[in-house]
Structure formats: C-alpha cells, structure tokens
Design a protein around this motif. Structure first.
Motif, short mmCIF file in Angstrom:
data_model
loop_
_atom_site.label_atom_id
_atom_site.label_comp_id
_atom_site.label_asym_id
_atom_site.label_seq_id
_atom_site.Cartn_x
_atom_site.Cartn_y
_atom_site.Cartn_z
N SER A 196 3.65 -0.58 13.24
CA SER A 196 3.03 -1.21 14.08
C SER A 196 4.36 -2.41 14.76
O SER A 196 4.28 -3.31 16.05
N MET A 197 4.31 -3.48 13.44
CA MET A 197 4.68 -5.66 13.72
C MET A 197 6.53 -4.72 13.36
O MET A 197 6.70 -3.74 12.96
N THR A 198 6.92 -5.84 14.18
CA THR A 198 8.20 -5.63 13.21
C THR A 198 8.52 -6.68 12.18
O THR A 198 7.79 -6.84 11.83
N PRO A 199 9.64 -6.16 11.45
CA PRO A 199 9.59 -6.61 9.94
C PRO A 199 8.89 -7.61 9.52
O PRO A 199 8.98 -8.30 8.98
N ALA A 200 9.51 -8.79 10.57
CA ALA A 200 9.46 -10.56 10.52
C ALA A 200 7.67 -10.78 10.53
O ALA A 200 7.58 -10.82 9.81
N GLN A 201 7.43 -9.97 11.54
CA GLN A 201 5.46 -10.41 11.27
C GLN A 201 4.90 -9.38 10.18
O GLN A 201 4.12 -9.75 9.65
N ARG A 202 5.61 -8.63 9.85
CA ARG A 202 4.72 -7.78 8.52
C ARG A 202 5.03 -8.89 6.81
O ARG A 202 4.12 -9.01 6.27
N VAL A 203 6.04 -9.48 6.72
CA VAL A 203 6.40 -10.21 5.73
C VAL A 203 5.72 -11.71 5.88
O VAL A 203 5.10 -11.84 4.81
N ALA A 204 5.88 -12.30 7.33
CA ALA A 204 4.79 -13.67 7.59
C ALA A 204 3.31 -13.25 7.04
O ALA A 204 3.07 -13.73 6.78
N LEU A 205 3.07 -12.44 7.34
CA LEU A 205 1.92 -12.07 7.33
C LEU A 205 1.22 -11.22 6.05
O LEU A 205 0.33 -11.83 5.15
N ILE A 206 1.97 -10.72 5.10
CA ILE A 206 1.62 -10.37 4.13
C ILE A 206 1.77 -11.07 2.88
O ILE A 206 1.24 -11.41 1.77
N LEU A 207 3.22 -12.28 3.46
CA LEU A 207 3.24 -12.87 2.62
C LEU A 207 2.39 -14.44 1.99
O LEU A 207 1.68 -14.36 1.36
N HIS A 208 2.17 -14.63 3.50
CA HIS A 208 0.60 -15.93 3.91
C HIS A 208 -0.78 -15.26 3.39
O HIS A 208 -1.30 -15.80 2.70
N ASP A 209 -1.23 -14.32 4.35
CA ASP A 209 -2.01 -13.34 3.67
C ASP A 209 -2.93 -12.78 2.69
O ASP A 209 -4.25 -12.97 2.35
N VAL A 210 -1.77 -12.03 2.30
CA VAL A 210 -1.88 -10.93 0.86
C VAL A 210 -2.09 -11.95 -0.24
O VAL A 210 -2.91 -12.10 -1.06
N PHE A 211 -0.66 -12.43 -0.64
CA PHE A 211 -0.24 -13.14 -1.23
C PHE A 211 0.03 -14.33 -1.28
O PHE A 211 0.39 -15.53 -2.77
N GLY A 212 -0.60 -15.35 -0.08
CA GLY A 212 -1.09 -16.70 -0.28
C GLY A 212 0.17 -18.05 -0.17
O GLY A 212 -0.20 -18.67 -0.68
N TYR A 213 1.54 -16.97 0.16
CA TYR A 213 2.71 -18.18 0.14
C TYR A 213 2.64 -18.93 1.51
O TYR A 213 2.23 -18.45 2.19
#
Length: 370
Positions: A196-213
C-alpha cells in the motif's frame, strides 16, 4: 542487501541510484549485463559510460541505441527535478556529459522529461546471443492485470511447529513458541502493508528499518535529502502501525490456529464463529488460475459459513497441516500430497482477525519443491 537480491530466483535484479550508479547486482544480473557495480568514480554512472564509452553499448542491437539514449536523458532530467536545486553531483554529471558527448548535448537541448520504463529490452549476449525480454510480463504489469485479490507469496518453513526444533528429533509435543519465530519483517500483514506504500516509502523503510542503512546513505541511493528519506520512513512506519494489530505471542497464535484447524476439520461452524473476530476478513488469491473468492469476505460469521461449505465440498479429499507461514503459525492444505493452498493468519484480542489464503499455484512452488 546482496543476500536479499540473491534470493530473487530466476530474475536479474540490481539496485541503482537515480543517476544510474549501480550499487549491487544479483548473480543473474551480472551474467546478463556484466558487473556494472565494478566501476568507480564518474564511470560508476552507467549513463555517463553510455555516452562516453562505446563499449557500454555493445550488448544492445544498433537499432535500439537511439531510443535508449533518449530514454536515459529524459530520465536524468526527471531525476534532477526530484533533487534539490543546484545539486552538486547531478550538476557535475550533466556538465561533464555536455562537454564530452555531442549526442548527449543534442538530446539535452530537447528538454524531454520522463521516467525510464521499458516495455521491451533486447540484449545481444556474448554467449547465448539475442535475448528479447518482454517486460510487459514483469511483476508490476502482471499485478495490474491480476484476476481477483493479489497476496504476496507465502514464505515457507519446512518443519511444522508442533514437532520439535529444526534439526532435532521430536521427542514429544513441543511448545509452539519453540517453533514460531515472530519476525515482523516477513509477516503477511507487514508484506501486505508494504504494497500500500509508494515505492519511495518502501525503499526508505526497508533500507533503514530492516537493513540498517543510515538516512545519509539512503539519500545517495534515492536522490533525496536525508531529511526527506527520514520523513518517508516515518510515514511508512505510521502506515504499518495503523494496519498491523499488536503482535500476539507466538504460542497464543499457534493455539488459536490449532483450534481453528480442529473446528474446520469437524465442520463446526459455531466453533469457527467463536474463533473469528466479528470484523474479521478472509482474502483469497487464486490468480485466475484456480477457483478462489474474487473479493474479500468480511465478518466472522460469513467467513465461517464459507469455510464450512469448502470443507463439505472437499468431502475428506484434503489434508490440513499445521505449518509455519511467514514466521507465524499457519496452515497448509494438501490434495494427494500436493500443496494446493497456504493460509496465513493475523490474531488480536484472542480472535483471528485476518486470514490470507494463497491458492495460485505459481505462488506455491516453494511449498511443493522437494
């Protein structure tokens, strides 16, 4: 990140910045396109090499070069428009290309702006020859044309959650908490929320919250400021929290799913109604390949009646197994030892609030592979 891309089986995948600097590729992408992430400095940008190094075009048919060039330039203009005015990195790239490439200079003066989106890509591979890739068959396009509801592919855990820890012999009924690892980053509810997110939201959330970027690094990947990336992740996080109920303890969910299985096996509609929340939702995904409810079924009583009817029509021809699905207690339905459905559950306040039933055979391949 490489581990994530490597798990994308059968599809070339890579991560690049908005200036076409390739950061990482999976093995299939390297085999098809070469190691694009091996370049450094200005040459790390594929668009820079495209206009300054003829070798970068060798894998493309001659008749495709002009359209590719125009697409690159239009996409670069769109990327610069998303960046801060006067962005140093983008400005330097454009200045160098204007100085070194007459072709780029001519196209840049046209002032075309557009997002690069190919429907077809042809590559002349040095080993296998011409590859004609129909991108209309991509995941994005297939989803837009999908029949019925679309659910992410369920993730399997090979051992069931009542027979002991993986790699050890079962010595008797085990605590379900020993087998269910509650990992929110792969729960079905989380994956559905991502859609349900925009592509930009998905990238920011996954990279920061899941992969710790860090956000500074995400900014370099996305072409946005660190503050903008922080806000994207924050808005995505709010969306996730709004759509996910508080996580039930693993053992508690396992118990509810087991009770649900027993009631379903017994075709006990009243017991099913007691286990389902009054506002529960049942979503099925058959992909137009097999029979499945085309629209979500709302309400515990309606779901109970629908599932009971399924059990009656199956007439004992199906086997329901307790399995771990996306890190939580779930169910697998087999017919003659072949997986025909996978059920994932969400639980809140001692009731089942959502059931996702994946029936599309294409999404069940990991569950049927030996």
């Amino acid at each position: 990140m490489l581990d994530l891309l490597t798990r994308i089986d059968g599809t070339p995948a890579m991560v690049s910045t908005d200036l076409h600097t390739v950061l990482i590729q999976n093995p299939l992408a390297i085999a098809m396109l070469g190691d694009l992430s091996a370049h450094h400095g200005r040459a790390a940008s594929f668009i820079y090499r495209w206009f300054t190094d003829p070798a970068s075009r060798q894998i493309y048919p001659p008749e495709d070069l002009a359209p590719q060039s125009r697409s690159f330039v239009a996409d670069l203009r769109a990327a610069i428009g998303r960046r801060s005015p006067g962005d140093a990195e983008a400005t330097k790239l454009v200045d160098e290309l204007l100085q070194q490439s007459p072709e780029f200079q001519a196209l840049w003066t046209d002032q075309d702006v557009g997002v690069r989106r190919d429907e077809r890509k042809r590559i002349v591979h040095p080993t296998v020859g011409m590859l004609d890739l129909n991108l209309l068959g991509s995941a994005r396009v297939r989803r837009e044309r999908y029949t019925g509801e679309w659910i992410p592919e369920p993730l399997p855990e090979r051992t069931d959650w009542i027979s002991g820890r993986p790699g050890t012999a079962a010595t008797g009924p085990a605590d379900p908490a020993d087998r269910v690892t509650l990992d929110e980053s792969v729960s079905m509810a989380f994956l559905v929320a991502l859609e349900s997110m925009t592509p930009a939201q998905r990238v920011a959330l996954i990279l920061h919250d899941v992969f710790g970027y860090p956000f500074a690094e995400i900014a370099g990947i996305t072409g946005r400021t660190p503050a903008a990336c922080r806000e994207l992740a924050s808005s995505a996080r709010r969306r996730v929290r709004a759509s996910l109920p508080p996580a039930a303890p693993a053992a508690h969910q396992a118990g509810l799913v087991r009770d649900f299985k027993q009631a379903w096996d017994a075709q006990d509609i009243n017991a099913l109604i007691r286990l389902l929340a009054p506002g529960a939702t049942f979503t099925a995904d058959g992909g137009g390949v097999v029979a499945a409810a085309l629209h979500p079924i709302e309400g515990g009583e309606g779901i109970a009646r629908y599932l009971t009817d399924l059990a009656v029509r199956a007439s004992g021809g199906l086997t329901v197994l307790e399995r771990t699905v996306n890190g939580r207690a779930g169910l697998v339905i087999e017919h003659e030892d072949v997986t025909v459905a996978v059920y994932a559950f969400d639980v809140a306040d001692d009731r089942i609030t959502h059931i996702w039933a994946v029936r599309n055979p294409d999404k069940l391949r990991p569950w049927t592979a030996g």
